[in-house]
Design a protein around this motif. Structure first.
Motif, PDB file in Angstrom:
ATOM      1  N   VAL A  90      39.283  10.908  16.397  1.00 48.08           N
ATOM      2  CA  VAL A  90      38.791  10.085  17.501  1.00 48.08           C
ATOM      3  C   VAL A  90      39.439   8.701  17.478  1.00 48.08           C
ATOM      4  O   VAL A  90      39.845   8.210  16.434  1.00 48.08           O
ATOM      5  N   SER A 119      39.488   7.156  13.759  1.00 45.94           N
ATOM      6  CA  SER A 119      38.620   7.704  12.726  1.00 45.94           C
ATOM      7  C   SER A 119      38.568   9.218  12.943  1.00 45.94           C
ATOM      8  O   SER A 119      39.395   9.763  13.679  1.00 45.94           O
ATOM      9  N   ARG A 120      37.602   9.869  12.319  1.00 47.86           N
ATOM     10  CA  ARG A 120      37.450  11.299  12.528  1.00 47.86           C
ATOM     11  C   ARG A 120      35.983  11.658  12.398  1.00 47.86           C
ATOM     12  O   ARG A 120      35.171  10.865  11.913  1.00 47.86           O
ATOM     13  N   THR A 121      35.644  12.862  12.813  1.00 50.03           N
ATOM     14  CA  THR A 121      34.277  13.324  12.628  1.00 50.03           C
ATOM     15  C   THR A 121      34.254  14.283  11.450  1.00 50.03           C
ATOM     16  O   THR A 121      35.303  14.723  10.976  1.00 50.03           O
ATOM     17  N   ILE A 122      33.036  14.610  10.984  1.00 49.86           N
ATOM     18  CA  ILE A 122      32.925  15.495   9.839  1.00 49.86           C
ATOM     19  C   ILE A 122      32.522  16.899  10.272  1.00 49.86           C
ATOM     20  O   ILE A 122      32.202  17.737   9.462  1.00 49.86           O
ATOM     21  N   THR A 123      32.547  17.147  11.576  1.00 48.65           N
ATOM     22  CA  THR A 123      32.159  18.459  12.077  1.00 48.65           C
ATOM     23  C   THR A 123      33.231  19.481  11.716  1.00 48.65           C
ATOM     24  O   THR A 123      34.310  19.139  11.270  1.00 48.65           O
ATOM     25  N   VAL A 124      32.904  20.765  11.919  1.00 45.80           N
ATOM     26  CA  VAL A 124      33.878  21.838  11.692  1.00 45.80           C
ATOM     27  C   VAL A 124      34.163  22.497  13.035  1.00 45.80           C
ATOM     28  O   VAL A 124      33.253  23.049  13.636  1.00 45.80           O
TER      29      VAL A 124
END
Lengths: 118, 191
Positions: free
Chosen positions: B21, B11-16
């Motif tokens: 991950v 998946s991934r995170t939405i942070t910048v």
């Protein structure tokens, strides 16, 4: 169906995001945070959403606008990224496809999209 | 400290900037026997059973679903559920898993050889070409890259921990981890 653990992990991040419901053909205005060195400012980007893609945290939107000198600009944004502070739907368009890639070949009056009146 | 994990997927995170991950699920593990830090542990995978497994389950009084055994270094001092406290402070993990098997692969796929042109009268397509010199040295040098079994070997990678959900036993590590989703492997707390 997606794996429930992946879904949990993604929903935990997405649930706080307030993203309006829109689809291809709608005109949206985004408030995009731009970082230059140690300063950051908010720039707005307005255009027609021509495609939505993916699910969960990986969901993206393709926003097309006509820039200076009639040059088309397309930017692909992750729907839930932290760098977009606001998404505002300005106009709902009546279209018959989910992906409006045909707009790339049209210009001027042909490239208009009718608005849905309610 | 080591743990048995199952690879869930990515998946991934939405942070910048966004972080890719891999989610790993801790497999229910029972410590059977501890001798200075290393332990015989039992965990479940499938329904396999035979006399040897049944005998060990009886010896350690385990339920029927704990049908696999392994040796891990653990934080426990006595038998029981595996101690997960070291994961809460862990920063970096070493993940060992079996890579996806590619079978008997040629040199282009296995070693990224360039290969030759496909057409225009060429007869050198995807073959390995020359593997050595001449009468001297009269043998093929050791370590020569050739076709053969690719993948299906244990590979270890180091990943930072992005988040740890103790309630569901889900670890999110930065980047990718070898192997197929649903595969079992082990993680070691590196830092």
């Amino acid at each position: 169906m997606r794996n429930k653990y992946i879904e949990n992990f993604e929903n935990a991040q997405i649930s706080e995001k307030n993203v309006p419901d829109f689809r291809a053909g709608d005109t949206v205005r985004l408030a995009v945070t731009i970082k230059e060195g140690d300063k950051s400012r908010v720039q707005s980007y307005e255009g027609v959403c021509i495609a939505l893609h993916g699910t969960g945290t990986g969901r993206t939107m393709t926003i097309r606008k006509i820039g200076a000198n009639g040059i088309g600009i397309e930017r692909i944004f992750p729907m839930y990224t932290d760098s977009i502070s606001e998404i505002k739907v300005i106009r709902r368009g009546r279209v018959r496809r989910a992906k409006l890639y045909y707009l790339r070949d049209l210009a001027g009056k042909k490239a208009r999209i009718k608005e849905i009146r309610r | 400290m080591e743990y048995i994990v199952e690879k869930i997927g990515m998946s991934r995170t939405i942070t910048v900037p966004a972080v890719p991950v891999t989610l790993l699920k801790l497999v229910d593990t029972k410590v059977c026997e501890v001798t200075d830090g290393t332990a015989i542990v039992a965990y479940g995978s499938g329904k396999k059973s035979n006399k040897a497994i049944a005998g060990k389950q009886k010896q350690y009084s385990l339920e029927a679903n704990f049908n696999r055994f392994a040796t891990l270094s653990v934080a426990n001092t006595e038998a029981g559920d595996i101690d997960l406290t070291p994961l809460a402070e862990a920063k970096v993990l070493k993940t060992s898993m079996t890579t996806k098997g590619r079978g008997f692969a040629g040199v282009v796929k296995r070693w990224n050889f360039g290969g030759g042109p496909g057409s225009h009268g060429h007869r050198f397509h995807r073959t390995g070409g020359s593997i050595g010199n001449c009468e001297w040295p009269g043998r093929v040098m050791k370590g020569r890259k050739m076709a053969g079994q690719m993948g299906n070997v244990k590979v270890t990678v180091k990943n930072e921990i992005v988040s740890y959900d103790a309630e569901n036993g889900i670890l999110a590590v930065k980047g990718s981890v070898p192997g197929a989703n649903g595969g079992l492997g082990r993680v070691k707390v590196a830092r």
